[in-house]
Design a protein around this motif. Structure first.
Motif: not given
Length: 557
Positions: A72-81
């Motif tokens: 979930a943490y990495v997915r948040i970073l990817v979505e934020a660019g």
């Protein structure tokens, strides 16, 4: 900068997540991603603090608290660019495999940060590289502006140049004249007191021939002062402007200083353009001054016609309208070291908003005269308006004295405002007479000496002694010598104090008691000295006329 530039610093290393092996297939190992900044955060949900292009640095404290969180943490970073994730190894001694697998699944480059590397050093490295890139970008914009102005186009003016400095390097800067006038600048605007203080310190540093930039501090703010020469390629002059950057340039790299110097050189080009815009007004002012100076005055019609043309040149095709008046100002630069651009300096004084308001550029025209070092300005006034000697004295006396060397003196005289151009001849003569009074050196009892003097119609009418400078110097010296030489000779031979006694007696308005107290003399002793003065000079200090003669002689000595 790119992610590979960060890795090349050896502060971080790329975790082998299999992405390099796929580079041959999709041509992307993630190392070409742009990095805009670093952000350090250890919250389990960092979405509010991450922006596109961020290199996210984390100590992994959140992972120890929630081992199931990596995906979930990495997915948040990817979505934020985010550009990449930098994981510190201090918490676990290595980068946990769960985090490595999550980054592989979501295509986010993962970097390992050793225990001997601080997050601060990484942030500083990225900031330095970004600053260098921004300097390069700004340098390219400056070159573009230079090409536009050289080709006769417009680069947006001084305001645009200062805005570039602010937007690209976060440096607030202001363009200031030698009188402390704020020409342009980033917000918030400099207070007048600060602008004047910076102009004074700039002129002091320039007079001492220190190499710019000149570093100073006003209150709690550091400033670096760069000269804007009076013209492209011109040397140092009292009319130079300055760029005041709100920063201490002592630890700047050379490219930063070079960039601001190039900006200052471009502002010199901008200034030359403004100077050229006022050239028609200068020529029209010269055509008006000609008939005013000729013996016959060119007839009444000639000055009236020239004044009308000057008014139209300044205000536009429709002319200035009804009820306007003219007020002349004369200036002279007395110097022992050669000529000086007195016309430009007079213009700088009158352009200050304290003198005529913010629209002064469209209401003044300055011309140099046939007398070296002298200039005359014609000021267009609205109904009820007047340029005062107090305002001119405040502006000219604030910083400009610091630009003058030993033996130099700037004097300015104001004439009375007139409505009819036929009266301009007398107004110009009055301005020149007032300038002569302003140029006269101060003597004892007349106030502090200054290298800048200003006199107006009100000053001329305040005291008969103000007219003394209008008497030729040789006549003044001869009068003073004839009247006072017996006293000086007596004091020399007898080691007495008749001249100081006379001066004190006149300063105390002929009061025996106050004069005796000041000189620590008994009244009888004072009376003896005064009688000796009267005997030697043949004058009577009880008579008003003789008192005035003595006052004049002492001031002219």
């Amino acid at each position: 900068m790119q992610l590979r530039d960060v890795i090349s610093s050896r502060l971080l290393r790329l975790v082998d997540d299999g992405r390099a092996g796929r580079a041959d297939r999709d041509g992307d190992d993630g190392l070409d991603r742009p990095v805009h900044r670093t952000v350090t955060i250890d919250l389990p949900d960092p979405r509010r603090f991450v922006s596109p292009g961020d290199l996210v640095l984390t100590g992994l404290i959140w992972l120890r608290q929630d081992p199931e969180r990596p995906d979930a943490y990495v997915r948040i970073l990817v979505e934020a660019g985010a550009a990449a994730l930098g994981a510190g190894e201090a918490e676990f001694g290595h980068v946990p495999s769960a985090l490595e697998e999550a980054c592989t699944r979501h295509g986010l480059p993962l970097l390992a940060i050793g225990v001997n590397v601080s997050f601060t050093s990484i942030a500083e490295f990225v900031a330095r590289r970004q600053a260098g890139a921004r300097v390069g970008n700004l340098a390219a914009l400056v070159d573009r502006h230079r090409r536009l102005t050289t080709a006769g186009g417009t680069g947006g003016g001084a305001e645009a140049l200062l805005e570039l400095l602010w937007s690209e390097l976060d440096l607030r800067a202001h363009l200031v004249s030698p009188t402390g006038r704020l020409v342009a600048g980033t917000r918030p605007a400099l207070p007048e007191e600060t602008a004047t203080a910076l102009a004074a310190r700039f002129l002091t540093a320039e007079r001492s021939r220190r190499r710019p930039p000149h570093r100073t501090r006003v209150h709690t703010t550091a400033y670096s002062l760069f000269p804007v020469r009076s013209g492209p390629g011109a040397g140092a002059a009292p009319t130079d402007w300055l760029v005041a950057v709100e920063a201490d340039s002592g630890d700047w790299p050379g490219e930063h200083i070079d960039l601001v110097e190039r900006l200052a050189a471009l502002m010199a080009v901008e200034r030359a353009g403004r100077h050229a815009d006022r050239a028609p007004g200068r020529r029209a002012a010269g055509r008006l001054l000609g008939p005013l100076e000729s013996p016959a005055g060119g007839g009444v019609a000639a000055p009236s016609e020239a004044a009308a043309r000057l008014a139209t040149t300044l205000t536009g095709a429709d002319g200035p309208g009804d009820g306007v008046r003219w007020q002349p100002v004369a200036a002279r630069w007395e110097t022992l070291t050669g000529g000086a651009p007195v016309a430009d300096l007079l213009e700088e004084v009158l352009l200050h908003p304290r003198c005529l308001g913010p629209d002064a550029a469209h209401r003044i025209a300055v011309t140099a005269t046939g007398d070296a070092g002298e200039a005359v300005a014609f000021v267009l006034l609205a109904r009820g308006e007047e340029l005062t000697s107090e305002a001119v004295r405040h502006v000219a006396g604030a910083a400009l004295p610091l630009a003058l060397r030993d033996g130099e003196r700037l004097s300015l005289g104001l004439g009375d405002p007139v409505e009819d151009a036929a009266d301009l001849r007398h107004a110009v003569a009055e301005a020149r007479h007032a300038r002569q009074v302003a140029a006269a050196p101060r003597t004892a009892g007349t106030g502090p000496a200054s290298s800048v003097g200003v006199c107006g119609p009100a000053d001329m009418a305040s005291h008969v002694m103000s007219l003394l400078p209008l008497i030729p110097a040789e006549v003044r010296r001869a009068f003073s010598r004839r009247l006072l030489s017996p006293l000086y000779e007596y004091d020399r031979r007898h080691h007495s104090d008749l001249v100081p006694t006379l001066r004190s007696f006149l300063d105390h308005d002929g009061s025996w008691a106050r004069c005796g107290e000041s000189l620590h003399l008994h009244v009888n002793s004072l009376r003896y000295r005064i009688s000796r003065i009267e005997s030697l000079t043949g004058r009577n200090l009880a008579r008003l006329e003789d008192k005035m003669d003595f006052v004049a002689a002492l001031r002219m000595h």
